[in-house]
Design a protein around this motif. Structure first.
Motif, mmCIF file in Angstrom:
data_model
loop_
_atom_site.group_PDB
_atom_site.id
_atom_site.type_symbol
_atom_site.label_atom_id
_atom_site.label_comp_id
_atom_site.label_asym_id
_atom_site.label_seq_id
_atom_site.Cartn_x
_atom_site.Cartn_y
_atom_site.Cartn_z
ATOM 1 N N GLU A 29 3.269 -7.912 0.759
ATOM 2 C CA GLU A 29 4.475 -7.225 1.642
ATOM 3 C C GLU A 29 3.969 -5.513 1.569
ATOM 4 O OE1 GLU A 29 9.083 -6.641 1.353
ATOM 5 O OE2 GLU A 29 8.209 -8.151 0.326
ATOM 6 N N THR A 30 3.731 -4.908 2.624
ATOM 7 C CA THR A 30 3.464 -3.725 2.824
ATOM 8 C C THR A 30 4.710 -2.676 2.278
ATOM 9 O OG1 THR A 30 4.346 -3.216 4.908
ATOM 10 C CG2 THR A 30 2.254 -4.219 4.672
ATOM 11 N N GLN A 31 4.721 -1.337 2.021
ATOM 12 C CA GLN A 31 5.784 -0.607 1.998
ATOM 13 C C GLN A 31 6.749 -0.613 3.007
ATOM 14 O OE1 GLN A 31 3.361 3.198 1.290
ATOM 15 N NE2 GLN A 31 2.986 2.574 -0.659
ATOM 16 N N GLU A 32 6.404 -0.918 4.052
ATOM 17 C CA GLU A 32 7.216 -0.957 5.229
ATOM 18 C C GLU A 32 7.852 -2.499 5.382
ATOM 19 O OE1 GLU A 32 3.879 -0.158 5.925
ATOM 20 O OE2 GLU A 32 4.311 2.001 5.568
ATOM 21 N N ASP A 33 7.695 -3.148 4.151
ATOM 22 C CA ASP A 33 8.297 -4.375 4.350
ATOM 23 C C ASP A 33 7.885 -5.562 5.131
ATOM 24 O OD1 ASP A 33 10.059 -3.740 1.837
ATOM 25 O OD2 ASP A 33 11.693 -3.015 3.162
#
Length: 140
Positions: A29-33
């Protein structure tokens, strides 16, 4: 992926030596969800770790394995990594698709020129890249 993030070359070597797949793709999962899938080779290139990338390639990592970022070959060209591009070009499949544009409609040779990497430009041309390919505008 943890080995790449930890810059653990010996751990990666052990993983591969124990039969680990050099073409492993991890989803995270990236920081941008957003969920993204990235290969070990792409991850090594993304952090600029040429030693890890070279090791993965030597153990059979596929430079054309597409993940959510693209292919490792294009990333190596875009990031101006001539030693890695040279190693990838020993793969006949890479030479066969040397002018493919992937998703951005820009050939790898144009990426190499935009990256201001004369070494990568020279490698691509020496390995059959078409210097007459049109760019986005159709101009040669």
């Amino acid at each position: 992926m943890d080995l790449i993030e930890a810059d653990d070359l010996e751990g990666l070597r052990a993983f591969l030596g124990e039969g680990g797949d050099p073409n492993t793709i991890d989803t995270f999962e990236t920081q941008e969800d957003v969920m993204e899938s990235v290969s070990l080779l792409t991850a090594a290139l993304a952090v600029g770790n040429e030693a890890m990338a070279a090791l993965l390639l030597s153990k059979g990592a596929d430079p054309l394995l597409r993940d959510d970022i693209g292919t490792p070959f294009r990333m190596a060209v875009e990031r101006a990594m001539p030693n890695i591009v040279r190693q990838m070009l020993t793969n006949e499949r890479v030479r066969e698709v040397i002018d493919e544009t992937e998703t951005r409609y820009i050939p790898p040779l144009v990426d190499a020129i935009m990256s201001q990497s004369p070494d990568v430009v020279e490698l691509l041309v020496q390995n059959g890249s078409n210097v007459e390919l049109p760019g986005d505008s159709g101009e040669r």
